[in-house]
Design a protein around this motif. Structure first.
Motif, short mmCIF file in Angstrom:
data_model
loop_
_atom_site.label_atom_id
_atom_site.label_comp_id
_atom_site.label_asym_id
_atom_site.label_seq_id
_atom_site.Cartn_x
_atom_site.Cartn_y
_atom_site.Cartn_z
N PRO A 145 0.83 -1.20 0.00
CA PRO A 145 0.00 0.00 0.00
C PRO A 145 0.87 1.26 0.00
CG PRO A 145 0.05 -0.99 2.18
CD PRO A 145 0.78 -1.93 1.26
N ASP A 146 0.23 2.40 -0.24
CA ASP A 146 0.99 3.65 -0.26
C ASP A 146 1.43 4.02 1.15
OD1 ASP A 146 -1.11 5.12 1.07
OD2 ASP A 146 -2.15 5.23 -0.86
N ALA A 147 2.37 4.97 1.21
CA ALA A 147 2.97 5.37 2.49
C ALA A 147 1.94 5.91 3.46
CB ALA A 147 4.08 6.40 2.24
N ALA A 148 0.94 6.63 2.97
CA ALA A 148 -0.08 7.20 3.85
C ALA A 148 -0.88 6.10 4.54
CB ALA A 148 -1.00 8.12 3.06
N THR A 149 -1.21 5.03 3.81
CA THR A 149 -1.95 3.91 4.39
C THR A 149 -1.10 3.19 5.43
OG1 THR A 149 -3.20 3.61 2.35
CG2 THR A 149 -3.13 1.72 3.87
N ILE A 150 0.18 3.00 5.13
CA ILE A 150 1.10 2.37 6.09
C ILE A 150 1.18 3.20 7.35
CG2 ILE A 150 3.52 1.79 6.51
CD1 ILE A 150 3.67 0.94 3.55
N ALA A 151 1.36 4.51 7.20
CA ALA A 151 1.48 5.39 8.36
C ALA A 151 0.19 5.41 9.16
CB ALA A 151 1.84 6.80 7.91
N ASP A 152 -0.97 5.47 8.48
CA ASP A 152 -2.25 5.49 9.18
C ASP A 152 -2.43 4.21 10.00
OD1 ASP A 152 -4.88 6.65 9.73
OD2 ASP A 152 -5.65 4.98 8.54
N THR A 153 -2.06 3.08 9.43
CA THR A 153 -2.17 1.81 10.16
C THR A 153 -1.27 1.83 11.39
OG1 THR A 153 -2.64 0.67 8.09
CG2 THR A 153 -1.94 -0.70 9.95
N PHE A 154 -0.05 2.35 11.23
CA PHE A 154 0.88 2.47 12.36
C PHE A 154 0.29 3.33 13.48
CE2 PHE A 154 4.01 5.09 14.53
CZ PHE A 154 4.80 4.12 15.13
N GLY A 180 4.95 -1.51 17.01
CA GLY A 180 4.05 -1.02 15.96
C GLY A 180 4.69 -1.08 14.59
N VAL A 181 5.96 -0.67 14.49
CA VAL A 181 6.69 -0.73 13.21
C VAL A 181 6.79 -2.17 12.74
CG1 VAL A 181 8.96 -0.41 12.14
CG2 VAL A 181 7.95 1.43 13.51
N ARG A 182 7.15 -3.08 13.65
CA ARG A 182 7.28 -4.50 13.28
C ARG A 182 5.94 -5.08 12.85
NH1 ARG A 182 11.08 -4.95 17.86
NH2 ARG A 182 9.33 -5.69 19.10
N ALA A 183 4.87 -4.75 13.60
CA ALA A 183 3.55 -5.30 13.28
C ALA A 183 3.07 -4.83 11.91
CB ALA A 183 2.55 -4.90 14.37
N VAL A 184 3.26 -3.56 11.60
CA VAL A 184 2.82 -3.04 10.31
C VAL A 184 3.67 -3.63 9.18
CG1 VAL A 184 2.55 -0.95 8.91
CG2 VAL A 184 1.85 -0.94 11.31
N ALA A 185 4.97 -3.82 9.41
CA ALA A 185 5.83 -4.44 8.40
C ALA A 185 5.34 -5.86 8.09
CB ALA A 185 7.28 -4.46 8.89
N ARG A 186 4.98 -6.61 9.14
CA ARG A 186 4.46 -7.97 8.93
C ARG A 186 3.13 -7.93 8.19
NH1 ARG A 186 6.34 -8.87 14.38
NH2 ARG A 186 4.28 -8.26 15.12
N GLN A 187 2.27 -7.00 8.60
CA GLN A 187 0.94 -6.93 8.01
C GLN A 187 0.99 -6.68 6.51
OE1 GLN A 187 -1.79 -4.39 10.09
NE2 GLN A 187 -3.19 -4.25 8.36
N PHE A 188 1.87 -5.77 6.08
CA PHE A 188 1.93 -5.41 4.66
C PHE A 188 3.06 -6.09 3.91
CE2 PHE A 188 -0.29 -1.55 6.39
CZ PHE A 188 -1.51 -1.82 5.81
N ASN A 189 3.83 -6.96 4.62
CA ASN A 189 4.93 -7.68 4.00
C ASN A 189 5.95 -6.72 3.38
OD1 ASN A 189 6.32 -10.04 3.46
ND2 ASN A 189 5.36 -10.31 1.45
N VAL A 190 6.33 -5.72 4.17
CA VAL A 190 7.35 -4.74 3.77
C VAL A 190 8.41 -4.69 4.86
CG1 VAL A 190 5.73 -3.34 2.40
CG2 VAL A 190 6.10 -2.79 4.82
N SER A 191 9.51 -4.04 4.57
CA SER A 191 10.57 -3.93 5.57
C SER A 191 10.20 -2.90 6.64
CB SER A 191 11.88 -3.50 4.90
OG SER A 191 11.80 -2.15 4.47
#
Length: 195
Positions: free
Chosen positions: A145-154, A168-179
């Motif tokens: 997803p775009d950066a805004a969606t990633i940040a909003d989820t965080f 929170g950073v680790r959980a969002v990385a796992r959720q979206f499969n990103v670093s």
């Protein structure tokens, strides 16, 4: 009423001629399936895995012949072993994992099973797993997803969910499969506005 103890209660009510009517409501099965991006061939809910290791392996082996998505419930203390059994018996699959869906500490992500084994979901609450059919690549190839969606989820996790920034950073990385760097950069680019 899809999983234990619901069916027993429904059956007992029906035996006593008590009317049982369905109403819309939260269900981990339908919530997990709706966000997985599954192909349209259908799915099967197979319930909780067996408690004992050997029984669970035999149970997973029995699922090999099913060529559609499988929905599984699992307890937090068995999630890692169950993922390992699924990979060993069913091969490389895309798996969606949800926990505490629609609640304050909700977690949901879709990724290849190897990613979950390497970086498992947090062990809190019971899990629902959506095991994609064999050779289904759609979810694994899904763009981030775009950066805004990633940040909003965080920000939702760290503010509403009450977890710390690092987790929170680790959980969002796992959720979206990103670093974690992608998440950190998104959070820095989209700081939470002060209310």
């Amino acid at each position: 009423a899809i999983s234990d103890p619901g069916p027993r209660l429904v059956a007992a009510a029906q035996r006593e001629a008590i009317s049982v009517l369905p109403i819309p409501g939260a269900s981990a099965v339908t919530a997990a399936v709706s966000a997985a991006g599954l192909p349209s061939e259908g799915f099967t809910f197979v319930g909780f895995t067996p408690h004992r290791s050997n029984d669970r392996k035999r149970w997973v082996q029995g699922l090999r012949t099913l060529n559609f998505a499988l929905i599984v419930y699992e307890a937090p203390h068995r999630i890692q072993q169950t993922l390992a059994d699924i990979r060993e018996e069913l091969g490389e699959r895309t798996v969606a994992i949800g926990r505490e869906l629609t609640k304050a500490y909700e977690f949901y992500g879709v990724r290849p099973i190897g990613g979950w084994i390497e970086d498992p979901p947090p062990k809190q609450g019971e899990f629902v797993l959506v095991i994609f059919p064999p050779n289904e690549e759609a979810a694994a190839d899904r763009p981030a997803p775009d950066a805004a969606t990633i940040a909003d989820t965080f920000w939702q996790l760290t503010h509403d969910g009450g977890i710390g920034r690092r987790e929170g950073v680790r959980a969002v990385a796992r959720q979206f499969n990103v670093s974690t760097k992608v998440v950190f950069d998104a959070v820095e680019a989209h700081p939470k506005s002060v209310e």
